[in-house]
Design an enzyme around this catalytic site. Structure first.
Site, PDB file in Angstrom:
ATOM      1  N   HIS A 146      28.637  37.961  43.472  1.00 11.85           N
ATOM      2  CA  HIS A 146      28.194  36.432  42.562  1.00 11.85           C
ATOM      3  C   HIS A 146      26.809  36.369  42.239  1.00 11.85           C
ATOM      4  O   HIS A 146      26.627  36.196  40.565  1.00 11.85           O
ATOM      5  CB  HIS A 146      27.933  34.966  43.461  1.00 11.85           C
TER       6      HIS A 146
HETATM    7  O1  RIB Z   1      29.126  30.404  45.845  1.00  9.69           O
HETATM    8  C1  RIB Z   1      28.359  32.305  45.952  1.00  9.69           C
HETATM    9  C2  RIB Z   1      26.754  30.853  45.259  1.00  9.69           C
HETATM   10  O2  RIB Z   1      26.472  29.809  46.370  1.00  9.69           O
HETATM   11  C3  RIB Z   1      26.068  32.058  45.405  1.00  9.69           C
HETATM   12  O3  RIB Z   1      24.866  31.662  44.771  1.00  9.69           O
HETATM   13  C4  RIB Z   1      25.529  32.804  47.220  1.00  9.69           C
HETATM   14  O4  RIB Z   1      24.396  33.208  47.375  1.00  9.69           O
HETATM   15  C5  RIB Z   1      25.602  30.617  47.654  1.00  9.69           C
HETATM   16  O5  RIB Z   1      24.179  30.224  47.187  1.00  9.69           O
END
Ligand code: RIB
Ligand code: CA
Length: 306
Positions: free
Chosen positions: A239
């Site tokens: 992500h």
């Molecule tokens: O949904 C993924 C996000 O949420 C990423 O930034 C992970 O680190 C959490 O913060």
């Protein structure tokens, strides 16, 4: 081209991947980091941001930010995903520096005012600090170069069927960020869930880069267990690093333009939707991605530093 960036972060295992990618990238200058609650508390996030800066041997100022959302009751931290101390099973890591004596939202405004037109704001956690910065000095919307976030998703969620974690953790802040007249790129689950690295990928970077690659390989083992138990996939969805790679390598992404808003209550709380409100600006939403291009960009950067 050098990208001057401020990373707003809740490290967090994938945040660590994003921060070390940015720290190693020859065309990125991280001029500051700010901590926010989310994966861990804001205090632990600030400590972990300092841990990462020190592991990367860079003097990056870190300002502590919001401990809770603007309006809603805080959700529990996601220690079941990132571990109690934020880096999987690793114990709390020692640091030598301390956070700067300035609240995150004021730190963000000061740096943007000192570098008009030059800064890319890169939030990879809940958007509370970003909304507070807008409230503190609305003129930053005209002075920032770009706002590239990891968050949201037009056709999917992860903490619920509809909501992505960063938006779900502060939907009011996210809605304020999307309503403002600055250029936002929302790097959401539509693309980040497609970019998955597996145990051999992290073993590869650990062998090539024992300190930074080794750190990520140790931290990610906890993440692998979460993804395997929840999704049946022994891998890590990338992500946060995907959001930073959208800054350095936009060619890997296919962009749509949409005005955006966030549902702030009810069963779909935290959902990001296309907005019909004519007062809202259109923002960039990557909806397609060169999966292998992004993966190899990340792995090669950690392996070689370029
Ligand atoms: O949904 C993924 C996000 O949420 C990423 O930034 C992970 O680190 C959490 O913060
Ligand atoms: Ca994050």
């Amino acid at each position: 081209m050098t990208h001057k960036i401020i990373i707003d972060t809740d490290p967090g295992i994938d945040d660590a991947m994003a921060i070390l990618y940015a720290a190693l990238h020859p065309d990125i200058e991280i001029i500051g980091m700010t901590s926010v609650f989310g994966n861990v508390t804001s205090d632990i996030a600030a400590r972990n941001a300092i841990v990462l800066a020190e592991r990367a041997q860079q003097a990056i100022p870190v300002a502590k930010g919001a401990d809770k959302p603007l309006v809603q009751t805080p959700n529990p931290v996601s220690d079941y995903v990132h571990g109690v101390e934020g880096f999987g099973d690793m114990p709390a890591q020692a640091i030598s520096a301390q956070p700067v004596d300035e609240p995150a939202h004021e730190f963000i405004c000061r740096l943007i005012n000192e570098n008009p037109g030059e800064i890319t704001l890169c939030p990879i956690g809940p958007l509370t600090n970003i909304a507070l910065a807008l409230r503190h000095d609305p003129s930053i919307a005209d002075k920032v170069k770009d706002v590239v976030i990891m968050g949201g998703g037009l056709d999917r969620g992860n903490v619920t069927d509809h909501a992505e974690a960063n938006i779900w953790n502060d939907p009011h802040a996210a809605d304020a960020v999307f309503a403002a007249s600055w250029p936002v790129t929302m790097v959401g689950l539509d693309v980040t869930t497609q970019v998955i690295c597996h145990p051999p990928d992290f073993a590869r970077i650990a062998a090539a880069s024992p300190v930074l690659g080794g750190f990520l390989n140790e931290a990610v083992q906890y993440y692998f267990k979460f993804y395997e138990s929840h999704y049946g996939v022994l891998g890590s969805q990338m992500h946060d690093p995907t959001a930073v790679i959208a800054i350095t390598d936009p060619q890997y992404f296919t962009i749509e333009n949409h005005a955006l808003e966030v549902i702030v209550d009810g069963a779909r709380i935290g959902q990001t939707i296309r907005s019909a409100d004519p007062s809202r600006p259109k923002h960039k939403v990557p909806m397609g991605v060169d999966i292998d291009g992004v993966k190899q960009r990340f792995l090669t950067m950690i392996e070689t530093g370029f």
